[in-house]
Design a protein around this motif. Structure first.
Motif, PDB file in Angstrom:
ATOM      1  N   GLU A  32       1.044  -1.669  -0.250  1.00 17.49           N
ATOM      2  CA  GLU A  32      -0.843   0.271  -0.047  1.00 17.49           C
ATOM      3  C   GLU A  32       0.729   1.149   0.346  1.00 17.49           C
ATOM      4  O   GLU A  32       1.457   1.358   0.415  1.00 17.49           O
ATOM      5  N   LYS A  33       0.500   2.131  -1.171  1.00 15.52           N
ATOM      6  CA  LYS A  33       1.330   3.149  -0.994  1.00 15.52           C
ATOM      7  C   LYS A  33       0.998   3.787   0.362  1.00 15.52           C
ATOM      8  O   LYS A  33       2.152   4.707   0.534  1.00 15.52           O
ATOM      9  N   TYR A  34       0.319   4.232   1.124  1.00 12.62           N
ATOM     10  CA  TYR A  34      -0.057   5.232   1.963  1.00 12.62           C
ATOM     11  C   TYR A  34      -0.099   4.341   3.418  1.00 12.62           C
ATOM     12  O   TYR A  34      -0.206   3.396   3.600  1.00 12.62           O
ATOM     13  N   SER A  35      -0.618   5.682   4.148  1.00 12.72           N
ATOM     14  CA  SER A  35      -0.582   4.701   5.872  1.00 12.72           C
ATOM     15  C   SER A  35      -1.364   4.268   5.980  1.00 12.72           C
ATOM     16  O   SER A  35      -2.491   4.218   4.842  1.00 12.72           O
ATOM     17  N   ARG A  36      -1.775   3.392   6.973  1.00 14.55           N
ATOM     18  CA  ARG A  36      -3.163   3.141   7.900  1.00 14.55           C
ATOM     19  C   ARG A  36      -4.311   4.028   8.067  1.00 14.55           C
ATOM     20  O   ARG A  36      -5.335   4.129   7.441  1.00 14.55           O
ATOM     21  N   GLU A  37      -3.752   5.000   7.987  1.00 10.40           N
ATOM     22  CA  GLU A  37      -4.393   5.537   8.995  1.00 10.40           C
ATOM     23  C   GLU A  37      -4.972   6.831   7.847  1.00 10.40           C
ATOM     24  O   GLU A  37      -6.300   7.048   7.913  1.00 10.40           O
ATOM     25  N   HIS A  38      -4.030   7.002   6.373  1.00 13.11           N
ATOM     26  CA  HIS A  38      -4.086   7.657   5.166  1.00 13.11           C
ATOM     27  C   HIS A  38      -5.445   6.686   4.480  1.00 13.11           C
ATOM     28  O   HIS A  38      -6.824   7.612   4.245  1.00 13.11           O
ATOM     29  N   VAL A  39      -5.394   5.152   4.532  1.00 13.69           N
ATOM     30  CA  VAL A  39      -6.521   4.822   3.823  1.00 13.69           C
ATOM     31  C   VAL A  39      -8.069   4.397   4.998  1.00 13.69           C
ATOM     32  O   VAL A  39      -8.587   5.319   4.098  1.00 13.69           O
ATOM     33  N   LEU A  40      -7.785   5.101   5.998  1.00 13.36           N
ATOM     34  CA  LEU A  40      -9.011   5.053   6.995  1.00 13.36           C
ATOM     35  C   LEU A  40      -9.744   6.122   6.765  1.00 13.36           C
ATOM     36  O   LEU A  40     -10.673   6.432   7.337  1.00 13.36           O
ATOM     37  N   ALA A  41      -8.479   7.638   6.482  1.00 10.19           N
ATOM     38  CA  ALA A  41      -9.284   8.171   6.850  1.00 10.19           C
ATOM     39  C   ALA A  41     -10.098   8.633   5.266  1.00 10.19           C
ATOM     40  O   ALA A  41     -11.003   9.702   5.207  1.00 10.19           O
ATOM     41  N   ARG A  42     -10.088   7.598   4.219  1.00 12.70           N
ATOM     42  CA  ARG A  42     -11.193   8.324   3.611  1.00 12.70           C
ATOM     43  C   ARG A  42     -12.549   7.470   4.114  1.00 12.70           C
ATOM     44  O   ARG A  42     -13.000   6.689   3.923  1.00 12.70           O
ATOM     45  N   ILE A  43     -13.565   8.367   2.887  1.00  4.84           N
ATOM     46  CA  ILE A  43     -14.631   8.921   3.078  1.00  4.84           C
ATOM     47  C   ILE A  43     -15.533   7.982   1.882  1.00  4.84           C
ATOM     48  O   ILE A  43     -15.663   9.007   1.216  1.00  4.84           O
ATOM     49  N   ARG A  44     -15.667   7.214   1.991  1.00  4.59           N
ATOM     50  CA  ARG A  44     -16.516   6.482   0.988  1.00  4.59           C
ATOM     51  C   ARG A  44     -18.474   5.617   0.694  1.00  4.59           C
ATOM     52  O   ARG A  44     -18.443   6.364   1.739  1.00  4.59           O
ATOM     53  N   ALA A  45     -18.058   4.714   0.339  1.00  2.00           N
ATOM     54  CA  ALA A  45     -19.871   4.083   0.000  1.00  2.00           C
ATOM     55  C   ALA A  45     -19.989   3.299   1.291  1.00  2.00           C
ATOM     56  O   ALA A  45     -19.347   3.419   2.037  1.00  2.00           O
ATOM     57  N   GLY A  46     -21.551   3.182   1.157  1.00  2.57           N
ATOM     58  CA  GLY A  46     -21.582   2.456   2.824  1.00  2.57           C
ATOM     59  C   GLY A  46     -22.706   1.600   2.484  1.00  2.57           C
ATOM     60  O   GLY A  46     -23.421   0.950   3.186  1.00  2.57           O
ATOM     61  N   VAL A  47     -23.422   1.391   1.024  1.00 11.72           N
ATOM     62  CA  VAL A  47     -24.666   0.199   0.967  1.00 11.72           C
ATOM     63  C   VAL A  47     -23.521  -0.777   0.232  1.00 11.72           C
ATOM     64  O   VAL A  47     -23.086  -1.193  -0.897  1.00 11.72           O
ATOM     65  N   LEU A  48     -23.885  -2.172   0.904  1.00 14.36           N
ATOM     66  CA  LEU A  48     -22.853  -3.519   0.713  1.00 14.36           C
ATOM     67  C   LEU A  48     -24.207  -4.200  -0.088  1.00 14.36           C
ATOM     68  O   LEU A  48     -25.470  -4.302   0.608  1.00 14.36           O
ATOM     69  N   LEU A  98     -27.228  -3.863   2.051  1.00 16.91           N
ATOM     70  CA  LEU A  98     -26.988  -3.679   3.398  1.00 16.91           C
ATOM     71  C   LEU A  98     -25.770  -2.598   4.071  1.00 16.91           C
ATOM     72  O   LEU A  98     -25.351  -1.672   3.412  1.00 16.91           O
ATOM     73  N   VAL A  99     -26.707  -1.082   4.936  1.00 17.55           N
ATOM     74  CA  VAL A  99     -25.923  -0.191   5.169  1.00 17.55           C
ATOM     75  C   VAL A  99     -24.870  -0.502   6.201  1.00 17.55           C
ATOM     76  O   VAL A  99     -24.817  -0.218   6.887  1.00 17.55           O
ATOM     77  N   TYR A 100     -23.518   0.074   5.534  1.00 23.20           N
ATOM     78  CA  TYR A 100     -22.349   0.118   6.531  1.00 23.20           C
ATOM     79  C   TYR A 100     -20.790   0.743   6.099  1.00 23.20           C
ATOM     80  O   TYR A 100     -20.593   0.023   4.843  1.00 23.20           O
ATOM     81  N   GLY A 101     -20.619   2.062   6.593  1.00 20.15           N
ATOM     82  CA  GLY A 101     -19.516   2.584   5.442  1.00 20.15           C
ATOM     83  C   GLY A 101     -18.503   1.742   5.571  1.00 20.15           C
ATOM     84  O   GLY A 101     -17.492   0.545   6.512  1.00 20.15           O
ATOM     85  N   GLN A 102     -17.198   2.227   4.217  1.00 17.43           N
ATOM     86  CA  GLN A 102     -16.536   1.353   3.816  1.00 17.43           C
ATOM     87  C   GLN A 102     -15.330   1.660   4.778  1.00 17.43           C
ATOM     88  O   GLN A 102     -14.699   0.894   5.439  1.00 17.43           O
ATOM     89  N   THR A 103     -15.251   2.637   5.405  1.00 16.14           N
ATOM     90  CA  THR A 103     -14.083   3.082   6.627  1.00 16.14           C
ATOM     91  C   THR A 103     -14.386   1.746   7.640  1.00 16.14           C
ATOM     92  O   THR A 103     -12.940   1.178   8.194  1.00 16.14           O
ATOM     93  N   GLU A 104     -15.434   1.689   7.979  1.00 11.16           N
ATOM     94  CA  GLU A 104     -15.387   0.709   9.115  1.00 11.16           C
ATOM     95  C   GLU A 104     -15.618  -0.608   8.767  1.00 11.16           C
ATOM     96  O   GLU A 104     -14.649  -1.640   8.872  1.00 11.16           O
ATOM     97  N   SER A 212     -28.339  10.596   3.017  1.00  8.97           N
ATOM     98  CA  SER A 212     -27.870   8.909   3.143  1.00  8.97           C
ATOM     99  C   SER A 212     -27.625   9.027   4.372  1.00  8.97           C
ATOM    100  O   SER A 212     -27.842  10.144   5.879  1.00  8.97           O
ATOM    101  N   LEU A 213     -27.172   7.898   5.283  1.00  9.52           N
ATOM    102  CA  LEU A 213     -26.688   7.677   7.030  1.00  9.52           C
ATOM    103  C   LEU A 213     -24.987   6.543   6.421  1.00  9.52           C
ATOM    104  O   LEU A 213     -25.531   5.911   5.566  1.00  9.52           O
ATOM    105  N   ARG A 214     -24.917   6.629   7.708  1.00 12.28           N
ATOM    106  CA  ARG A 214     -23.542   5.537   8.126  1.00 12.28           C
ATOM    107  C   ARG A 214     -23.803   4.991   9.263  1.00 12.28           C
ATOM    108  O   ARG A 214     -23.889   3.475   9.339  1.00 12.28           O
TER     109      ARG A 214
END
Length: 390
Positions: A32-48, A98-104, A212-214
């Motif tokens: 992975e190019k970036y740090s774990r913290e950087h990856v987990l800071a991305r706010i993305r999709a939440g519908v699975l 299922l609504v569950y945030g990509q970050t989680e 939408s919601l998380r």
């Protein structure tokens, strides 16, 4: 270093494939190019999709998802000042999302890799695949000023649209298809109670919006904005005021506002690269395809890639059967193009297009009226929204 599968990209696609293969005794490393913290800071999709949720459970990563995620059996379409409900459960034969945030979800995958002492390298610089058409491909990267070589059987490029993997396929082999839309989505994340227990898609003369919601205490809202807009142009107050203008009165009246904890603008694009394999390199997720977020297909399309790739590699390592690997690109693309069609259709249905003729506007309105009056049309929508079979 020698592994069986070298995975470039430490987002959810790469981590999920690594976890699934590890559980079957197949050795992997994730770069992975970036740090774990950087990856987990991305706010993305939440519908699975329900199929994606099953895959997470198979990867032994579904406990928190099942405990905290919210099952949605439908959603609302706001139009002409009213709400119309689309019953996904009824029209898809009992399925749901299922609504569950990509970050989680990504956090769960990282923790799963930690539990199994999986090899995940962060801040990997200058990652470069080599000898892709030979039977001994390898990847090099730099870490702490030193060059590291990873010998492997296969390379998986799950490193996103801007990653190195797709660019490693010769230009005379790769064909790219793209549509850029003349607007973006301004998204706000707020620690507020959602305005609705289900998603609300909004078609309005001022432009599209999405509620939408998380979780029950974390909301995600979007506004269609011109590509020329910048985040700095939108204060929190201006965002909430515009969102209320686009919502039916009954929804606007119960909207709870608050400080944004994240705000960003994402341009909308449709993109597909063919083929999704070259020699010993296989592309997955955003490295090969992008969809507008309107139909919630982005992360789910990546999951279908991982499903096909995972089973193809199992067949290779457990049974000596390479047919799945040989047919991976064609099989993955067949589903990807269906997801492209659905995302394009929902985007065209619900957004305001600045240069569209009055005739096209009337067709758009007629399309929506037909959808809301036809159970057959709603069945087609529901079938695609909950996820086509892998």
């Amino acid at each position: 270093m020698k592994v069986q599968v070298c995975i470039i990209g430490g987002g959810p696609s790469g981590l999920l494939l690594s976890q699934l293969l590890h559980l079957k005794g197949i050795d992997t490393i994730v770069l992975e190019k970036y740090s774990r913290e950087h990856v987990l800071a991305r706010i993305r999709a939440g519908v699975l999709e329900h199929g994606f949720a099953r895959l997470m459970r198979e990867a032994q990563c579904g406990e928190r998802m099942d405990g905290e995620g919210e099952i949605h059996n439908g959603f609302e379409i706001a139009h002409d000042g009213v709400l119309s409900h689309v019953d996904l459960n009824k029209h898809s034969g009992g399925n749901s999302v299922l609504v569950y945030g990509q970050t989680e979800l990504t956090r769960d995958l990282y923790e799963a890799r930690d539990r199994l002492s999986g090899k995940v390298v962060h801040n990997a610089e200058d990652v470069t695949p080599h000898d892709l058409t030979s039977d001994r491909p390898y990847v090099t990267y730099r870490s702490n000023g030193e060059t590291v070589r990873v010998d492997c059987d296969y390379i998986v490029g799950a490193d996103g649209f801007h990653g190195v993997s797709r660019k490693s396929i010769p230009k005379d082999v790769l064909r790219e298809y793209e549509k850029v839309y003349p607007f973006g989505w301004l998204g706000v994340l707020s620690r507020t109670r959602p305005v609705s227990p289900e998603l609300i898609y909004v078609k309005h003369a001022r432009g599209f919006a999405l509620c939408s919601l998380r979780s029950q205490v974390l909301s995600r809202y979007y506004l269609q904005v011109p590509l020329t807009d910048k985040v700095e142009d939108w204060s929190d107050d201006a965002f909430w005021a515009e969102l209320k203008r686009r919502l039916p009165d009954e929804v606007a009246d119960r909207l709870i506002t608050g400080p944004s904890i994240e705000k960003s603008i994402a341009p909308l694009r449709s993109f597909v690269a063919e083929p999704m394999s070259y020699g010993r390199l296989f592309l997955a997720g955003d490295a090969a395809h992008i969809v507008p977020p309107t139909g919630a297909r982005g992360l789910n399309s990546a999951a279908s890639d991982i499903y096909y790739l995972y089973h193809a590699m199992l067949a290779h390592y457990q049974d000596g059967d390479d047919s799945g690997l040989a047919g991976y690109s064609a099989k993955a693309l067949a589903r990807i193009w269906k997801a492209q069609r659905f995302s394009w259709w929902m985007t065209m249905l619900l957004h305001r297009f600045p240069d569209r003729s009055e005739y096209e506007d009337r067709l758009q309105q007629t399309e929506l009226e037909y959808l809301l009056s036809s159970e057959t049309a709603q069945r087609l929508l529901a079938e695609n929204y909950v996820g086509l079979p892998f």
